[in-house]
Enzyme design. Structure first.
Site, short mmCIF file in Angstrom:
data_model
loop_
_atom_site.label_atom_id
_atom_site.label_comp_id
_atom_site.label_asym_id
_atom_site.label_seq_id
_atom_site.Cartn_x
_atom_site.Cartn_y
_atom_site.Cartn_z
N ASP A 2 -61.08 67.11 -48.05
CA ASP A 2 -60.74 67.13 -49.48
C ASP A 2 -59.45 67.93 -49.66
O ASP A 2 -59.19 68.87 -48.91
CB ASP A 2 -61.89 67.80 -50.25
CG ASP A 2 -61.70 67.79 -51.75
OD1 ASP A 2 -62.34 66.95 -52.41
OD2 ASP A 2 -60.90 68.61 -52.27
N ASP B 224 -58.63 63.20 -52.49
CA ASP B 224 -57.60 63.68 -53.41
C ASP B 224 -56.32 64.12 -52.71
O ASP B 224 -55.36 64.55 -53.38
CB ASP B 224 -58.14 64.79 -54.34
CG ASP B 224 -59.13 65.73 -53.68
OD1 ASP B 224 -59.26 65.67 -52.44
OD2 ASP B 224 -59.75 66.53 -54.40
N TYR C 187 -59.59 61.80 -57.64
CA TYR C 187 -59.53 61.62 -59.09
C TYR C 187 -58.55 60.56 -59.56
O TYR C 187 -58.43 60.33 -60.75
CB TYR C 187 -59.24 62.99 -59.75
CG TYR C 187 -60.20 64.02 -59.21
CD1 TYR C 187 -61.51 64.04 -59.64
CD2 TYR C 187 -59.84 64.88 -58.16
CE1 TYR C 187 -62.44 64.91 -59.09
CE2 TYR C 187 -60.75 65.77 -57.61
CZ TYR C 187 -62.05 65.77 -58.07
OH TYR C 187 -62.98 66.61 -57.51
N HIS D 155 -58.76 70.13 -51.74
CA HIS D 155 -59.02 71.53 -52.11
C HIS D 155 -59.77 72.26 -51.00
O HIS D 155 -60.64 71.69 -50.35
CB HIS D 155 -59.82 71.59 -53.41
CG HIS D 155 -59.14 70.93 -54.58
ND1 HIS D 155 -59.36 69.60 -54.92
CD2 HIS D 155 -58.22 71.40 -55.45
CE1 HIS D 155 -58.61 69.30 -55.98
NE2 HIS D 155 -57.91 70.36 -56.31
N GLU E 112 -63.57 75.81 -65.62
CA GLU E 112 -63.36 74.40 -65.97
C GLU E 112 -64.66 73.60 -65.89
O GLU E 112 -64.78 72.52 -66.44
CB GLU E 112 -62.28 73.76 -65.10
CG GLU E 112 -62.71 73.15 -63.78
CD GLU E 112 -63.04 74.17 -62.72
OE1 GLU E 112 -64.23 74.49 -62.57
OE2 GLU E 112 -62.13 74.64 -62.03
N HIS F 221 -67.19 73.50 -53.17
CA HIS F 221 -66.78 74.78 -53.78
C HIS F 221 -67.97 75.68 -54.11
O HIS F 221 -67.78 76.85 -54.43
CB HIS F 221 -65.96 74.54 -55.05
CG HIS F 221 -64.69 73.81 -54.82
ND1 HIS F 221 -63.72 74.26 -53.95
CD2 HIS F 221 -64.22 72.62 -55.30
CE1 HIS F 221 -62.72 73.40 -53.93
NE2 HIS F 221 -62.99 72.39 -54.73
C1 OKP Z 1 -62.91 69.81 -56.87
B1 OKP Z 1 -62.86 69.06 -55.54
C2 OKP Z 1 -57.33 70.58 -63.47
C3 OKP Z 1 -57.64 71.76 -62.55
C4 OKP Z 1 -58.89 71.52 -61.80
C5 OKP Z 1 -60.49 72.44 -60.29
C6 OKP Z 1 -60.37 71.47 -59.18
C7 OKP Z 1 -61.68 71.20 -58.53
C8 OKP Z 1 -61.59 70.22 -57.42
N1 OKP Z 1 -56.46 71.00 -64.54
N2 OKP Z 1 -59.26 72.63 -61.01
O1 OKP Z 1 -62.47 69.84 -54.46
O2 OKP Z 1 -62.11 67.86 -55.56
ZN ZN Z 2 -60.78 68.29 -54.16
#
Ligand code: OKP
Ligand code: ZN
Length: 343
Positions: free
Chosen positions: A196, A285, A324, A198, A118, A160
């Site tokens: 975060d 997020d 986001y 993620h 992505e 990441h």
């Molecule tokens: C980055 B951070 C959207 C999927 C997105 C990647 C997410 C990255 C997050 N269809 N997948 O940790 O906020």
């Molecule tokens: Zn994230």
């Protein structure tokens, strides 16, 4: 609290992100920073400065030199090969293939150094990534010099990114570079707390076997959330780092009662360990309205989280990561900072 911000983040803005089989405007976009800056000003946090020049020494000490060279030269190589668009990985080494032989062909190299397609690389990505790590480094110098807190308004984010792979909107792991700078300066115990939504797979992997950096991450369970292939609760560190990796994977719908209990547990473990400095990977997020996440935090929960983290009374460098729900990103980010300051 001093805030470090560079306009150069704007040099990274891919036309598109691959999402659900379509090319969409990237969720990770420059306006995120504008919303944070506007909210900072609204709340009287106006001590905002540009970063000092990036120092590549700790970056090179921590990361793979071939990877850094790749990031710096990928755009030129891609264009030299006649590629019309931005750099997007279309192939990656998969099960049963060679994981450690680097192709000469730029398309092959891109897949070698990428873990999630992505994320596109553009002409300005390298310079933007360097400006982001420069912000983190300047914040670290302030805190190492005696400030209680400093906020690096990093963009692109970093958690990441591993020693040799980009993805998840990240290229250089800003928070990890900050932790490395603290240990280089003599700190024996540095904690990285990642809130975060993620999992901070890059930070985890960089410090997995190290005894001088503890990593704690609260995140969407990998069965259900990116980065999918790391972030389980049984990943506890290895060798000298055994016991110093703390994952708190949580299921869809998690609210602040559950999330806050995980935060308290992480805080207690960081405190008991005797951390001398804290790096906060601050993504917002986990917010209930985030378009790509599934926790249910309210805006005022971020203030409370900031207070709990500030209660550790550790010298703290805050590095911006994700978030986001564009309009709420500013509010939620500044809520954490205000909570930290109030503690
Ligand atoms: C980055 B951070 C959207 C999927 C997105 C990647 C997410 C990255 C997050 N269809 N997948 O940790 O906020
Ligand atoms: Zn994230």
């Amino acid at each position: 609290m001093r805030i470090i911000h560079s306009e150069d983040h704007r040099l990274h803005f891919p036309q598109a992100e691959l999402s659900g089989g379509q090319f969409v405007t990237p969720f990770e976009r420059p306006s995120r920073v504008e919303y944070v800056l506007n909210r900072l000003k609204e709340r009287g946090l106006t001590d905002i400065v540009a970063p000092q020049a990036v120092d590549m020494t700790p970056v090179q000490a921590l990361l793979d030199l071939g990877y850094l060279e790749f990031l710096e030269t990928a755009w030129a190589a891609w264009k030299a090969e006649g590629m019309a668009g931005e750099i997007i990985a279309a192939n990656v080494p998969a099960r049963g293939m060679h994981m450690d032989r680097i192709p000469n062909n730029i398309d092959g190299k891109v897949g070698y150094y990428c873990h999630a397609s992505e994320t596109a690389i553009t002409q300005g990505t390298w310079r933007a990534a360097l400006s982001s790590v420069a912000c983190a480094q300047s914040a670290q110098r302030l805190v190492a010099g005696g400030a209680d807190h400093a906020f690096a308004l990093c963009r692109p984010p970093g958690h990441h990114a591993t020693a040799d792979q980009y993805g998840g909107y990240c290229f250089i792991n800003n928070a990890a570079v900050v932790a490395q700078m603290f240990t280089d300066a003599g700190a024996g115990r540095v904690a990285v707390l990642d809130i975060d939504f993620h999992h901070g797979n890059g930070t985890q992997s960089l410090f997995y076997d190290r005894s001088d950096v503890m990593f704690a991450s609260l995140h969407g369970a990998p069965q259900d959330a990116y980065p999918y292939y790391l972030g389980y609760g049984d990943e506890k560190g290895a060798g000298a780092g055994e016991g110093l990796n703390l994952n708190y994977p949580m299921p869809p719908g998690t609210d602040y009662a559950t999330w806050g209990a995980a935060l308290d547990d992480a805080i207690a473990k960081i405190t008991d360990w005797g951390a001398e400095a804290l790096v906060l990977s601050l993504g917002v997020d986990a917010y209930k309205e985030d378009p790509i996440s599934f926790f249910r935090l309210e805006s005022n929960d971020f203030t409370d989280a900031g207070r709990r983290i500030g209660g550790m009374k550790l010298p703290t460098v805050v590095c911006m990561e994700g978030g986001y729900a564009i309009e709420a990103v500013g509010i939620n980010t500044v809520n954490v900072l205000e909570g930290l300051q109030d503690a």
